[in-house]
Design an enzyme around this catalytic site. Structure first.
Site, short mmCIF file in Angstrom:
data_model
loop_
_atom_site.label_atom_id
_atom_site.label_comp_id
_atom_site.label_asym_id
_atom_site.label_seq_id
_atom_site.Cartn_x
_atom_site.Cartn_y
_atom_site.Cartn_z
CG HIS A 7 5.29 1.92 3.26
ND1 HIS A 7 6.32 1.82 4.17
CD2 HIS A 7 4.87 3.22 3.34
CE1 HIS A 7 6.51 2.99 4.76
NE2 HIS A 7 5.63 3.86 4.28
NE ARG A 11 -1.64 12.76 4.15
CZ ARG A 11 -0.69 13.13 3.27
NH1 ARG A 11 -0.99 13.23 1.99
NH2 ARG A 11 0.52 13.39 3.70
CD GLU A 57 2.14 4.78 6.12
OE1 GLU A 57 1.98 5.62 7.03
OE2 GLU A 57 3.18 4.71 5.43
CG ASN A 61 -4.19 12.80 9.01
OD1 ASN A 61 -3.20 12.69 9.73
ND2 ASN A 61 -4.11 12.85 7.68
CG HIS A 75 -2.10 3.11 -11.56
ND1 HIS A 75 -1.99 3.73 -12.79
CD2 HIS A 75 -1.19 2.09 -11.60
CE1 HIS A 75 -1.08 3.12 -13.53
NE2 HIS A 75 -0.59 2.12 -12.82
CD GLU A 122 -2.26 -1.06 -14.48
OE1 GLU A 122 -2.16 -1.37 -15.68
OE2 GLU A 122 -1.37 -0.43 -13.87
#
Length: 255
Positions: A7, A11, A57, A61, A75, A122
């Site tokens: 993966h 964030r 992923e 937070n 990207h 992209e």
């Protein structure tokens, strides 16, 4: 060492907004979730993704956080059928996605949009893999020879799908030599003008699958990879090293 990419982590500042964006526009579904006291990780991908395909992923937070994208990461590229680039882009525009770089401006070879946090996505034409599945993740490096040597020596990767040498930059695509074409590749971008890059914190890490965590870690230490977060410091669930420019790389056993 397996070496397949599992993966790529980014964030996000608003988890629900990001989930809605990826589920609405890329038809992603939730593949897994990890709820902790201070953060939430959600893993996304298309419904019919390849068993060696990579997920995205999203890390949220808890609390009020803002992130800087930086330019050391480029990207995430997602696939559409060979004859569906313009149609796919038009669909995103009709759904209200911001117009960033349309197919015409990219020679009708690819296109770009951005997610709610500014991560570049992209759109590439492929005759394999599920629609919107992850094709590659791009990072920028300051020394191409060091970067290629790192991935070749540390992770036993080879150039996959060739390279693109231009007048001012070069792109190299890396993956395990026996990885299926549906697996995610790493695009290493090297600009010839000697520029330096800022890491930012909007991007997190790449994750590489290994067969045995401790054995893989020992191999990386023998090959002089940076000792960043060893298995013991991560409760033997995973570990982290870094590349020569500071991009974080997670090691994970995937059953």
């Amino acid at each position: 060492m397996d070496g397949t990419f599992d993966h790529v982590m980014i964030r996000v500042e608003d988890l629900e907004e990001s989930l809605d964006w990826y589920q609405t526009h890329l038809n992603y579904e939730e593949k897994g979730r990890w709820e902790a006291d201070t953060f939430t990780n959600v893993y996304l991908g298309p419904e019919e993704m390849h068993e060696d395909g990579a997920t995205l992923e999203l890390t949220y937070n808890h609390g009020d956080h803002t992130y800087e994208i930086g330019d050391a990461w480029g990207h995430v590229a997602v696939r559409v059928p060979e004859d569906a680039l313009q149609e796919s882009y038009d669909q995103l525009m009709a759904e209200g996605v911001d117009d960033y770089r349309d197919p015409e401006s990219c020679g009708n070879r690819y296109a770009f949009v951005k997610d709610p946090d500014g991560h570049e996505i992209e759109i590439v034409k492929r005759d394999y893999g599920a629609t919107w599945s992850i094709d590659h993740t791009m990072i920028r490096v300051e020394d191409a020879d060091e970067a290629l040597g790192y991935w070749t020596r540390k992770f036993e990767h080879a150039e996959a799908r060739g390279r693109w040498e231009a007048d001012t930059f070069a792109n190299y695509f890396m993956a395990p030599e026996d990885a299926p074409k549906e697996a995610m590749k790493l695009e290493i971008t090297y600009n010839y003008d000697g520029r330096e890059y800022t890491m930012g914190d909007g991007w997190g890490h790449l994750c590489v699958r290994v067969d045995d965590l401790d054995e893989a870690w020992d191999t990386l230490m023998t090959r002089e990879a940076p000792d960043y977060r060893d298995p013991a410091s991560c409760d033997h669930d995973y570990a982290f090293t870094r590349d020569q420019d500071g991009h974080e790389i997670e090691l994970l056993v995937r059953e």
